[in-house]
Enzyme design. Structure first.
Site, PDB file in Angstrom:
ATOM      1  N   MET A  21       0.840  -1.211   0.000  1.00  0.00           N
ATOM      2  CA  MET A  21       0.000   0.000   0.000  1.00  0.00           C
ATOM      3  C   MET A  21       0.872   1.257   0.000  1.00  0.00           C
ATOM      4  O   MET A  21       0.393   2.354   0.298  1.00  0.00           O
ATOM      5  CB  MET A  21      -0.949  -0.003   1.193  1.00  0.00           C
ATOM      6  CG  MET A  21      -1.915  -1.195   1.139  1.00  0.00           C
ATOM      7  SD  MET A  21      -3.456  -0.923   1.984  1.00  0.00           S
ATOM      8  CE  MET A  21      -2.898  -0.617   3.636  1.00  0.00           C
ATOM      9  N   LEU A  24       6.693   3.176   1.409  1.00  0.00           N
ATOM     10  CA  LEU A  24       7.620   2.049   1.536  1.00  0.00           C
ATOM     11  C   LEU A  24       8.700   2.293   2.590  1.00  0.00           C
ATOM     12  O   LEU A  24       9.257   3.382   2.690  1.00  0.00           O
ATOM     13  CB  LEU A  24       8.278   1.762   0.173  1.00  0.00           C
ATOM     14  CG  LEU A  24       7.311   1.410  -0.966  1.00  0.00           C
ATOM     15  CD1 LEU A  24       8.105   1.057  -2.234  1.00  0.00           C
ATOM     16  CD2 LEU A  24       6.361   0.279  -0.601  1.00  0.00           C
ATOM     17  N   HIS A  28       9.204  -3.359   3.453  1.00  0.00           N
ATOM     18  CA  HIS A  28       8.837  -3.552   2.047  1.00  0.00           C
ATOM     19  C   HIS A  28      10.085  -3.836   1.198  1.00  0.00           C
ATOM     20  O   HIS A  28      10.066  -4.679   0.298  1.00  0.00           O
ATOM     21  CB  HIS A  28       8.168  -2.287   1.490  1.00  0.00           C
ATOM     22  CG  HIS A  28       6.885  -1.910   2.174  1.00  0.00           C
ATOM     23  ND1 HIS A  28       6.757  -0.753   2.903  1.00  0.00           N
ATOM     24  CD2 HIS A  28       5.675  -2.513   2.216  1.00  0.00           C
ATOM     25  CE1 HIS A  28       5.511  -0.663   3.370  1.00  0.00           C
ATOM     26  NE2 HIS A  28       4.839  -1.714   2.972  1.00  0.00           N
ATOM     27  N   ASP A 141       2.357  -9.450   8.702  1.00  0.00           N
ATOM     28  CA  ASP A 141       0.919  -9.692   8.580  1.00  0.00           C
ATOM     29  C   ASP A 141       0.713 -11.201   8.424  1.00  0.00           C
ATOM     30  O   ASP A 141       0.325 -11.686   7.369  1.00  0.00           O
ATOM     31  CB  ASP A 141       0.367  -8.933   7.372  1.00  0.00           C
ATOM     32  CG  ASP A 141       0.596  -7.434   7.495  1.00  0.00           C
ATOM     33  OD1 ASP A 141      -0.302  -6.740   7.959  1.00  0.00           O
ATOM     34  OD2 ASP A 141       1.705  -6.970   7.153  1.00  0.00           O
ATOM     35  N   SER A 176       6.265  -0.304  10.067  1.00  0.00           N
ATOM     36  CA  SER A 176       4.904  -0.238   9.525  1.00  0.00           C
ATOM     37  C   SER A 176       4.682   1.165   8.995  1.00  0.00           C
ATOM     38  O   SER A 176       5.164   2.141   9.587  1.00  0.00           O
ATOM     39  CB  SER A 176       3.893  -0.520  10.643  1.00  0.00           C
ATOM     40  OG  SER A 176       2.598  -0.103  10.250  1.00  0.00           O
TER      41      SER A 176
HETATM   42  P1  AMP Z   1       1.434  -2.948   3.486  1.00  0.00           P
HETATM   43  O1  AMP Z   1       2.007  -1.909   2.580  1.00  0.00           O
HETATM   44  O2  AMP Z   1       1.441  -2.574   4.926  1.00  0.00           O
HETATM   45  O3  AMP Z   1       0.097  -3.474   3.007  1.00  0.00           O
HETATM   46  O4  AMP Z   1       2.426  -4.187   3.410  1.00  0.00           O
HETATM   47  C1  AMP Z   1       2.803  -4.738   2.177  1.00  0.00           C
HETATM   48  C2  AMP Z   1       3.617  -5.973   2.423  1.00  0.00           C
HETATM   49  O5  AMP Z   1       4.772  -5.639   3.190  1.00  0.00           O
HETATM   50  C3  AMP Z   1       2.866  -7.052   3.214  1.00  0.00           C
HETATM   51  O6  AMP Z   1       3.175  -8.333   2.682  1.00  0.00           O
HETATM   52  C4  AMP Z   1       3.412  -6.889   4.604  1.00  0.00           C
HETATM   53  O7  AMP Z   1       3.367  -8.053   5.379  1.00  0.00           O
HETATM   54  C5  AMP Z   1       4.848  -6.491   4.314  1.00  0.00           C
HETATM   55  N1  AMP Z   1       5.439  -5.783   5.457  1.00  0.00           N
HETATM   56  C6  AMP Z   1       4.960  -4.670   6.064  1.00  0.00           C
HETATM   57  N2  AMP Z   1       5.744  -4.345   7.113  1.00  0.00           N
HETATM   58  C7  AMP Z   1       6.718  -5.281   7.172  1.00  0.00           C
HETATM   59  C8  AMP Z   1       7.832  -5.514   8.048  1.00  0.00           C
HETATM   60  N3  AMP Z   1       8.102  -4.705   9.077  1.00  0.00           N
HETATM   61  N4  AMP Z   1       8.619  -6.579   7.800  1.00  0.00           N
HETATM   62  C9  AMP Z   1       8.366  -7.417   6.763  1.00  0.00           C
HETATM   63  N5  AMP Z   1       7.339  -7.259   5.910  1.00  0.00           N
HETATM   64  C10 AMP Z   1       6.523  -6.208   6.113  1.00  0.00           C
END
Ligand code: AMP
Length: 270
Positions: A21, A24, A28, A141, A176
């Site tokens: 989303m 980054l 990510h 997640d 996050s």
């Molecule tokens: P998001 O942009 O939050 O929807 O996350 C996109 C992808 O990045 C998802 O597969 C998340 O699990 C992964 N992700 C988000 N934060 C982390 C983190 N701290 N470590 C590893 N993967 C992450």
């Protein structure tokens, strides 16, 4: 995007998709690097998906910074940033959804009733457009990746799901995009989340197998004046389904808390 993927596939190239989303961060980036190691073509999607947000959630205020995201993707040798708008993805009268109906009933599904339906729907749409050989997801997640693995299996989707480990700040706080909502003092306080998971793991390492005790210790350790615990559960590490008995190395403590105005999730294998 479809034409690009079709051309790459016609040349025999393997494609890895990293759905995000945006906003980054290094979590990510670790997924992008993993994708780079797996495939010839790395596609990063940046899409704040409206169907996975509830009516009173943070869709409008979710951070959007496409230029900075594209720059990071460039620096990490991603080939494509796919950043559609909601109207590219959803027809005004779109009425078809994909829903997983077991794993998504627990944990975050209880407090975010249509969240996972939005996730499985958009991931299916992204898979149909990009046609990746690999989809790379973070264990931050963990329930989400369990649901996607189940969906891919149940619907015979031609994509291999790859899990990547959680990336953290030095403080232990899991990276996050929502960490941006917190003040420095709140971010400091939110390190309690990791500390509470480590306390739970230490209890297990000391020989405790009583799930109630483990949960109670985690809840006690995380709680301060700013914390509101949404859930702390011991689940199967692979499926994210609740367990009644602790199996060493095969379970996970998963938790969600509100810290001030920010909803945070984290987990640890025990
Ligand atoms: P998001 O942009 O939050 O929807 O996350 C996109 C992808 O990045 C998802 O597969 C998340 O699990 C992964 N992700 C988000 N934060 C982390 C983190 N701290 N470590 C590893 N993967 C992450």
């Amino acid at each position: 995007m479809k034409e690009f993927s079709a051309a790459a596939k016609a040349e025999g190239k393997k494609i890895a998709l990293v759905p995000t989303m945006g906003a980054l961060h290094d979590g990510h980036i670790s997924l992008i690097d993993r994708a780079r190691s797996l495939a010839d073509v790395v596609v990063v999607s940046v899409f704040v998906n409206p169907t996975q947000f509830g009516p009173n959630e943070d869709y409008d205020k979710y951070p959007r910074q496409l230029e900075a995201d594209a720059q990071k993707c460039r620096e990490h040798s991603a080939d494509v940033v796919f950043a559609p708008s909601p109207s590219d993805i959803y027809a005004p009268d779109a009425s078809t959804f994909v829903s997983e109906e077991q794993i998504s009933q627990n944990l975050c599904g209880l407090s975010r009733p249509k969240h996972f339906r939005g996730v499985t729907t958009v991931v299916t749409i992204l898979f149909n457009i990009v046609k990746p050989d690999f989809g790379v997801f973070g264990e931050k997640d963990a329930q989400q990746v369990s649901i996607i693995e189940r969906m891919v299996r149940d619907l015979f989707m031609d994509v291999q799901i790859v899990r990547a480990p959680i990336v953290r700040e030095e403080s232990g706080l899991a990276l996050s995009s929502r960490n941006k909502y917190m003040t420095p003092a709140e971010r400091d306080g939110a390190t309690r989340i990791r500390k509470s998971l480590l306390a739970g793991k230490a209890l297990v390492d000391d020989g405790c197998t009583n799930i109630d005790r483990i949960k109670a210790l985690v809840i006690n350790t995380v709680t301060d004046a700013k914390t509101r615990v949404v859930y702390v559960e011991v689940v199967d590490a692979k499926t994210s389904l609740p367990v009644s008995e602790l199996k060493i190395g095969q379970c996970r403590i998963s938790m969600a808390v509100w810290y001030g105005q920010t909803r945070l999730i984290d987990n640890i294998i025990i």
